[in-house]
Design a protein around this motif. Structure first.
Motif, PDB file in Angstrom:
ATOM      1  N   CYS A   1     -21.482 -33.577 -36.474  1.00 42.04           N
ATOM      2  CA  CYS A   1     -21.320 -32.508 -35.479  1.00 42.04           C
ATOM      3  C   CYS A   1     -22.691 -31.935 -35.147  1.00 42.04           C
ATOM      4  N   ASN A   2     -23.467 -32.669 -34.403  1.00 38.56           N
ATOM      5  CA  ASN A   2     -24.860 -32.301 -34.140  1.00 38.56           C
ATOM      6  C   ASN A   2     -25.019 -31.067 -33.268  1.00 38.56           C
ATOM      7  N   ALA A   3     -23.959 -30.704 -32.538  1.00 38.26           N
ATOM      8  CA  ALA A   3     -24.046 -29.547 -31.649  1.00 38.26           C
ATOM      9  C   ALA A   3     -23.575 -28.263 -32.322  1.00 38.26           C
ATOM     10  N   MET A   4     -23.118 -28.336 -33.567  1.00 38.20           N
ATOM     11  CA  MET A   4     -22.520 -27.191 -34.240  1.00 38.20           C
ATOM     12  C   MET A   4     -23.516 -26.052 -34.422  1.00 38.20           C
ATOM     13  N   THR A   5     -23.188 -24.888 -33.865  1.00 35.94           N
ATOM     14  CA  THR A   5     -24.027 -23.701 -34.017  1.00 35.94           C
ATOM     15  C   THR A   5     -23.312 -22.588 -34.780  1.00 35.94           C
ATOM     16  N   TYR A   6     -21.972 -22.633 -34.837  1.00 37.61           N
ATOM     17  CA  TYR A   6     -21.184 -21.540 -35.437  1.00 37.61           C
ATOM     18  C   TYR A   6     -20.103 -22.134 -36.333  1.00 37.61           C
ATOM     19  N   LEU A   7     -20.094 -21.728 -37.599  1.00 43.70           N
ATOM     20  CA  LEU A   7     -19.097 -22.226 -38.542  1.00 43.70           C
ATOM     21  C   LEU A   7     -18.584 -21.063 -39.379  1.00 43.70           C
ATOM     22  N   ASP A   8     -17.295 -20.783 -39.274  1.00 41.10           N
ATOM     23  CA  ASP A   8     -16.660 -19.707 -40.034  1.00 41.10           C
ATOM     24  C   ASP A   8     -15.672 -20.305 -41.033  1.00 41.10           C
TER      25      ASP A   8
ATOM     26  N   HIS B   1     -27.703 -16.002 -38.776  1.00 40.92           N
ATOM     27  CA  HIS B   1     -26.669 -15.111 -39.337  1.00 40.92           C
ATOM     28  C   HIS B   1     -26.009 -15.804 -40.533  1.00 40.92           C
ATOM     29  N   LEU B   2     -26.099 -15.171 -41.696  1.00 42.39           N
ATOM     30  CA  LEU B   2     -25.483 -15.704 -42.912  1.00 42.39           C
ATOM     31  C   LEU B   2     -24.655 -14.621 -43.567  1.00 42.39           C
ATOM     32  N   ASP B   3     -23.364 -14.878 -43.726  1.00 45.29           N
ATOM     33  CA  ASP B   3     -22.447 -13.912 -44.333  1.00 45.29           C
ATOM     34  C   ASP B   3     -21.946 -14.464 -45.667  1.00 45.29           C
ATOM     35  N   LEU B   4     -22.349 -13.799 -46.739  1.00 44.74           N
ATOM     36  CA  LEU B   4     -21.898 -14.153 -48.087  1.00 44.74           C
ATOM     37  C   LEU B   4     -21.203 -12.966 -48.748  1.00 44.74           C
ATOM     38  N   SER B   5     -20.654 -12.091 -47.939  1.00 44.77           N
ATOM     39  CA  SER B   5     -20.011 -10.888 -48.465  1.00 44.77           C
ATOM     40  C   SER B   5     -18.784 -11.236 -49.311  1.00 44.77           C
ATOM     41  N   ARG B   6     -18.450 -10.312 -50.224  1.00 47.00           N
ATOM     42  CA  ARG B   6     -17.232 -10.412 -51.039  1.00 47.00           C
ATOM     43  C   ARG B   6     -17.186 -11.699 -51.885  1.00 47.00           C
ATOM     44  N   ASN B   7     -18.295 -12.031 -52.508  1.00 46.07           N
ATOM     45  CA  ASN B   7     -18.358 -13.274 -53.282  1.00 46.07           C
ATOM     46  C   ASN B   7     -18.773 -13.093 -54.738  1.00 46.07           C
ATOM     47  N   LYS B   8     -19.003 -11.842 -55.159  1.00 49.21           N
ATOM     48  CA  LYS B   8     -19.330 -11.549 -56.559  1.00 49.21           C
ATOM     49  C   LYS B   8     -20.529 -12.356 -57.061  1.00 49.21           C
TER      50      LYS B   8
ATOM     51  N   LEU C   1     -27.250 -25.220 -36.603  1.00 46.52           N
ATOM     52  CA  LEU C   1     -26.383 -24.157 -37.103  1.00 46.52           C
ATOM     53  C   LEU C   1     -27.105 -22.813 -37.121  1.00 46.52           C
ATOM     54  N   ALA C   2     -26.544 -21.846 -36.399  1.00 46.11           N
ATOM     55  CA  ALA C   2     -27.149 -20.524 -36.298  1.00 46.11           C
ATOM     56  C   ALA C   2     -26.322 -19.450 -36.996  1.00 46.11           C
ATOM     57  N   HIS C   3     -25.008 -19.672 -37.132  1.00 40.51           N
ATOM     58  CA  HIS C   3     -24.109 -18.671 -37.723  1.00 40.51           C
ATOM     59  C   HIS C   3     -23.234 -19.346 -38.770  1.00 40.51           C
ATOM     60  N   LEU C   4     -23.326 -18.871 -40.015  1.00 35.72           N
ATOM     61  CA  LEU C   4     -22.528 -19.420 -41.109  1.00 35.72           C
ATOM     62  C   LEU C   4     -21.862 -18.287 -41.865  1.00 35.72           C
ATOM     63  N   ASP C   5     -20.541 -18.312 -41.934  1.00 32.65           N
ATOM     64  CA  ASP C   5     -19.780 -17.277 -42.639  1.00 32.65           C
ATOM     65  C   ASP C   5     -19.003 -17.922 -43.784  1.00 32.65           C
ATOM     66  N   LEU C   6     -19.389 -17.555 -45.009  1.00 33.36           N
ATOM     67  CA  LEU C   6     -18.711 -18.034 -46.217  1.00 33.36           C
ATOM     68  C   LEU C   6     -18.155 -16.864 -47.019  1.00 33.36           C
ATOM     69  N   GLY C   7     -17.927 -15.746 -46.360  1.00 32.76           N
ATOM     70  CA  GLY C   7     -17.459 -14.539 -47.030  1.00 32.76           C
ATOM     71  C   GLY C   7     -16.098 -14.722 -47.691  1.00 32.76           C
ATOM     72  N   GLY C   8     -15.881 -13.980 -48.774  1.00 29.83           N
ATOM     73  CA  GLY C   8     -14.576 -13.940 -49.417  1.00 29.83           C
ATOM     74  C   GLY C   8     -14.121 -15.242 -50.027  1.00 29.83           C
ATOM     75  N   ASN C   9     -15.049 -16.004 -50.631  1.00 25.66           N
ATOM     76  CA  ASN C   9     -14.697 -17.301 -51.197  1.00 25.66           C
ATOM     77  C   ASN C   9     -14.927 -17.412 -52.704  1.00 25.66           C
ATOM     78  N   ASN C  10     -15.202 -16.275 -53.338  1.00 27.75           N
ATOM     79  CA  ASN C  10     -15.387 -16.250 -54.793  1.00 27.75           C
ATOM     80  C   ASN C  10     -16.439 -17.264 -55.240  1.00 27.75           C
TER      81      ASN C  10
END
Length: 275
Positions: free
Chosen positions: A156-163, A217-224, A187-196
């Motif tokens: 997926c060479n065009a992928m810029t956003y992955l939630d 943009h990198l979201d690693l919230s709620r991962n302890k 890839l410009a936006h990666l959200d891995l929040g809430g995955n323990n």
């Protein structure tokens, strides 16, 4: 709009030859209504944007839509989030997504998709060469599903956003994803929040962040992740030149861990959110 309303709408849609944008989100359309709409959507040759999020179409409705999606050759935006389509619905969609050559945006959040359904989708995602936005938040793909997705991300060479937030991938899932994420150069936006993920999940991710040159943009919230995980991140943040938004709230990071992160961030323009 319920099924009867969808049926009435379907009667006129076929005459709307120039229709490009159709938003039917937040209604009470179930499988029957989706079927009525599907009968005419194939006639809407110019349809670019279809939003049926927050309805009740289920796997049967997804199957009926899938029967005609390959006729919508210009479809670029498809949102079927919060429709309870499950693994079966994901399989039905997978059967036609490879034909949607113009597809740029795919949102399947909150749909009870598990590892099996993720595997079916992954088999065709590599054929969606234009796909830039993939949202799978709130599904139950787990580490196994993450591994199957990893096999497709490299294509997926065009992928810029992955939630992938709240998808139960855990540390094992990140281990399986990490190598593929490093290949997603756009890839410009990666959200891995809430995955323990905890600290052990940060390690493999930190190992590839330096390769994600476009990541803003990198979201690693709620991962302890704690101080140990924060320390692993701090060691690579200096290589993430494009990073401008880092979300780390609810991670049990102490003041000492925060200071280590600040040292890694360096540039004052970077934004970090803690709680």
């Amino acid at each position: 709009i319920d099924d009867d309303g969808a049926g009435l709408l379907a009667r006129v849609l076929g005459a709307c030859k120039a229709l490009a944008h159709l938003d039917l989100s937040c209604n009470d359309i179930d499988a029957e209504g989706a079927g009525r709409l599907a009968r005419v959507l194939g006639e809407c040759k110019n349809l670019v944007h279809l939003d049926m999020s927050e309805n009740l179409i289920g796997s049967e409705g997804a199957e009926r839509l899938a029967d005609v999606l390959d006729e919508c050759t210009w479809l670029a935006h498809l949102d079927l989030s919060e429709n309870l389509i499950g693994d079966k619905g994901a399989e039905m969609l997978a059967g036609v997504l490879g034909e949607c050559k113009a597809l740029v945006h795919l949102d399947l959040c909150e749909n009870l998709i598990g590892a099996w359904g993720m595997g079916k989708l992954a088999e065709v995602l590599g054929e969606c060469k234009a796909l830039a936005h993939l949202a799978l938040r709130g599904n139950e793909i787990g580490a196994e599903g993450a591994g199957r997705l990893a096999g497709a991300l490299g294509m997926c060479n065009a992928m810029t956003y992955l939630d992938l937030s709240d998808t139960r991938i855990g540390a094992k899932g990140v281990w399986r994803l990490a190598g593929a994420l490093g290949e997603c150069k756009a890839l410009a936006h990666l959200d891995l929040g809430g995955n323990n993920l905890r600290s052990e999940g940060v390690g493999p991710l930190a190992g590839v962040l330096g390769s994600c040159k476009a990541l803003a943009h990198l979201d690693l919230s709620r991962n302890k992740i704690g101080d140990e995980g924060a320390g692993r991140l701090a060691g690579v943040l200096g290589d993430c030149k494009a990073l401008s938004y880092l979300v780390l709230n609810r991670n049990k990071i102490s003041d000492e861990g925060i200071e280590r992160l600040r040292g890694g961030l360096g540039l004052a323009s970077r934004l970090v959110i803690f709680s």
